[in-house]
Design an enzyme around this catalytic site. Structure first.
Site, short mmCIF file in Angstrom:
data_model
loop_
_atom_site.label_atom_id
_atom_site.label_comp_id
_atom_site.label_asym_id
_atom_site.label_seq_id
_atom_site.Cartn_x
_atom_site.Cartn_y
_atom_site.Cartn_z
N CYS A 79 -18.09 11.22 16.54
CA CYS A 79 -17.51 11.74 17.77
C CYS A 79 -17.26 13.25 17.65
O CYS A 79 -18.19 14.03 17.63
CB CYS A 79 -16.25 10.97 18.14
SG CYS A 79 -15.74 11.20 19.86
N HIS A 167 -18.05 5.35 18.15
CA HIS A 167 -17.16 4.99 17.05
C HIS A 167 -17.62 3.67 16.41
O HIS A 167 -17.34 2.59 16.94
CB HIS A 167 -15.72 4.84 17.56
CG HIS A 167 -15.08 6.14 17.92
ND1 HIS A 167 -14.37 6.90 17.03
CD2 HIS A 167 -15.07 6.83 19.10
CE1 HIS A 167 -13.94 8.00 17.62
NE2 HIS A 167 -14.34 7.98 18.88
N GLU A 169 -16.43 2.33 13.80
CA GLU A 169 -15.32 1.69 13.09
C GLU A 169 -14.55 0.70 13.96
O GLU A 169 -13.80 -0.13 13.42
CB GLU A 169 -14.37 2.75 12.53
CG GLU A 169 -13.56 3.52 13.57
CD GLU A 169 -14.28 4.75 14.12
OE1 GLU A 169 -13.59 5.64 14.66
OE2 GLU A 169 -15.53 4.82 14.02
N SER A 221 13.15 -5.61 -3.01
CA SER A 221 13.60 -6.21 -1.76
C SER A 221 13.29 -7.69 -1.69
O SER A 221 13.79 -8.39 -0.81
CB SER A 221 12.92 -5.51 -0.58
OG SER A 221 11.53 -5.80 -0.56
N GLY A 222 12.43 -8.17 -2.59
CA GLY A 222 11.97 -9.55 -2.51
C GLY A 222 10.71 -9.69 -1.70
O GLY A 222 10.11 -10.76 -1.64
N GLY A 223 10.27 -8.60 -1.07
CA GLY A 223 9.08 -8.62 -0.25
C GLY A 223 7.81 -8.38 -1.05
O GLY A 223 7.84 -8.15 -2.26
N VAL A 224 6.69 -8.44 -0.36
CA VAL A 224 5.38 -8.32 -1.00
C VAL A 224 5.21 -6.95 -1.66
O VAL A 224 4.81 -6.85 -2.82
CB VAL A 224 4.25 -8.55 0.03
CG1 VAL A 224 2.89 -8.36 -0.62
CG2 VAL A 224 4.36 -9.94 0.63
N ASP A 225 5.53 -5.89 -0.93
CA ASP A 225 5.21 -4.54 -1.40
C ASP A 225 5.96 -4.18 -2.68
O ASP A 225 5.36 -3.76 -3.67
CB ASP A 225 5.52 -3.51 -0.31
CG ASP A 225 4.81 -3.81 0.99
OD1 ASP A 225 3.75 -4.45 0.94
OD2 ASP A 225 5.33 -3.44 2.05
N SER A 226 7.29 -4.35 -2.66
CA SER A 226 8.06 -3.97 -3.85
C SER A 226 7.74 -4.89 -5.02
O SER A 226 7.72 -4.45 -6.17
CB SER A 226 9.56 -3.97 -3.54
OG SER A 226 10.04 -5.27 -3.30
N SER A 227 7.45 -6.16 -4.73
CA SER A 227 7.13 -7.10 -5.82
C SER A 227 5.82 -6.73 -6.50
O SER A 227 5.73 -6.71 -7.73
CB SER A 227 7.05 -8.53 -5.27
OG SER A 227 8.28 -8.94 -4.71
#
Length: 510
Positions: A79, A167, A169, A221-227
């Site tokens: 583009c 585009h 994508e 935090s117990g979440g996916v990212d921090s784990s």
């Protein structure tokens, strides 16, 4: 050294989508602002120029220096990128006579071009531009058109430089993935060996080299990212990682104890800290969403800093920051992107915390984080958890926050999430939560009039949080959950279901 495709960003809303499409081919990609492009290194195998809200005819529009890339590496302009190449190398760009936005179909597709190999005539593509290419220089040739756009695609005669005005994508370009594969694999020669396992191996090696024998402290935090971030750091530095889990009083029901229990068999050194009263005191009487986020973030840093100071010789702070956090908080590329909302784990540290930041997941999308977690053998009970905002229920209580409001919302949320799990719907939903509304409504229970609060239930489908659609859940399930909430949670007499998509709405209400 990992092969990479370099994406130069000119502020397009689709730039991050280009990066995702490249990564779906198991090839690593990096986005850099057009005016802060890295030096050419052997690991860069090709360059993609993104679209832009600017016009190449505007004197204030981006003017990148392509001399380091053009003729030395395969180059694909998308583009604005295609128009920039044409405008600056012998062609002409002018305002379009007709609006070129939406679906179009290619014609005169030259499949002898390496970029269009295997593509079909009449292939659907997505257009989104107000200018159009009127002519290309003598060093280029046309490789595809549409009914309205003669120069929908072109290529250089003596180098691997290509331009397309559509585009590839976006989902609406039916053979866009094939075109990108032709460029990335066929033309750039990428091996498609960037996998979750290779990411783990390279990241762990990089962390070992970066951190050495230093100590790292990290909030969980117990979440996916921090784990996932914590396990990557633990793989690299072992017992030199110290994890802290703060109870800010804004977690889900029983979450503090359950999270601590879940980490027991992961080998992580985790300390739990109960600080709910401190957060409630700081938030007392405050209703503004951004101010609440800042108070929660500031209080967390204060508590975390106090706990970190109990440790000795800590040099690094580990964080589970991922790409959407960065994109939504500030422009990830230095371009014109607007700030949507602040994120508690983005933007560095206050001056009094003399720690360097290490963020193993900063350039990964949520679905990529989960795949990396699977490669690390993290249990599904953690990897399958819905995303939960850092400020917790603090941004799901509209208006001021009190301990009683938190109690009400915890009970509502517990019934909502349990209902999804009991009906086999939890894993079909990307994120779900309940929002306590700052309104009261009239109701009838038995022969008595009630005047109590309302809650909104939210459930969305998504892959990375950048866009999301509301989930079409069965009416009978929603009805049963609504009935359970009204009957079991004192103070609630009305339940509504949020059917807004992102955009134009956001996933969270604040």
């Amino acid at each position: 050294m990992t092969e990479k495709i370099l994406i130069l960003d000119f502020g397009s809303q689709y730039t991050q989508l280009i990066a995702r499409r490249v990564r779906e081919l198991n090839v690593y990609s990096e986005i850099h602002p057009w005016n802060k492009a890295p030096e050419l290194t052997p690991d860069i195998k090709g360059v993609i120029l993104s679209g832009s809200p600017h016009s190449v005819r505007d004197p204030k529009s981006p003017v990148p220096d392509l001399s380091a890339y053009r003729g030395h590496l395969p180059l694909l302009g998308v583009c604005f990128g295609a128009q920039f190449i044409a405008h600056n190398f012998g062609g002409e760009v002018a305002p379009s006579n007709t609006r070129e936005y939406g679906r179009a179909n290619l014609a005169k597709v030259d499949t002898t071009s390496r970029l269009l190999e295997g593509m079909s005539d009449n292939s659907q593509v997505w257009m989104s531009h107000a200018d159009t290419i009127k002519s290309i220089g003598s060093n280029f040739r046309t490789i595809c058109s549409t009914d309205d756009v003669e120069f929908a695609g072109y290529e250089a005669l003596e180098e691997e430089t290509y331009g397309i005005q559509f585009h590839p994508e976006v989902y609406h370009s039916s053979e866009g993935a094939l075109l990108l594969k032709n460029f990335i694999v066929g033309i750039c020669g990428c091996k498609q060996d960037w996998t979750p396992q290779s990411f783990v191996e390279e990241t762990v090696a990089g962390l070992k080299e970066k951190i050495g024998g230093d100590k790292v402290v990290m909030g969980l935090s117990g979440g996916v990212d921090s784990s996932v971030a914590a396990v990557l750091l633990h793989r690299a530095i072992g017992d030199n990682l110290y994890c802290i889990f703060v109870d800010n009083g804004l977690l889900r029901k029983n979450e503090f104890d359950e999270v601590l229990e879940s980490y027991k068999d992961m080998g992580l050194n985790v300390k739990g800290v109960r600080s709910s009263k401190r957060f409630y005191d700081g938030l007392a009487g405050e209703s503004d969403p951004e101010t609440k986020r800042k108070i929660i973030g500031k209080t967390f840093i204060e508590v975390f800093d106090e706990e970190a100071n109990l440790l000795t010789d800590v040099s690094w702070l580990g964080q589970g920051t991922i790409y959407p956090d960065v994109i939504e908080s500030v422009s990830a590329t230095g371009g014109p992107s607007a700030t949507i909302k602040s994120h508690h784990n983005v933007g560095g540290l206050p001056d009094f915390m003399k720690l360097s930041v290490v963020e193993p997941l900063r350039l990964l999308f949520k679905d990529e984080v989960r795949r990396v977690g699977k490669a690390l053998d993290i249990k599904q009970s953690i990897l399958g958890r819905h995303p939960f905002p850092g400020p917790g229920l603090g941004i799901r209580i509209l208006g001021d926050i009190t301990e009683e409001k938190v109690r009400i919302l915890q009970e509502v949320d517990h019934i909502w999430i349990k209902g999804l799990k009991d009906n086999g719907l939890y894993d079909e939903v990307w994120q779900a939560g309940a929002i306590l509304l700052p309104v009261q409504s009239v109701g009838v229970m038995g022969d008595e009039r009630t005047y109590e609060q309302a809650v909104a239930l939210r459930a969305v489908s998504s892959t990375d949080g950048m866009t999301a659609d509301w989930c079409h859940l069965p009416y009978e399930v929603l009805g049963k959950i609504s009935n359970d909430i009204i009957n079991k949670v004192k103070g609630i007499n009305r339940v509504v279901y949020d059917i807004s998509s992102k955009p134009p709405a956001t996933i969270e209400w604040e």
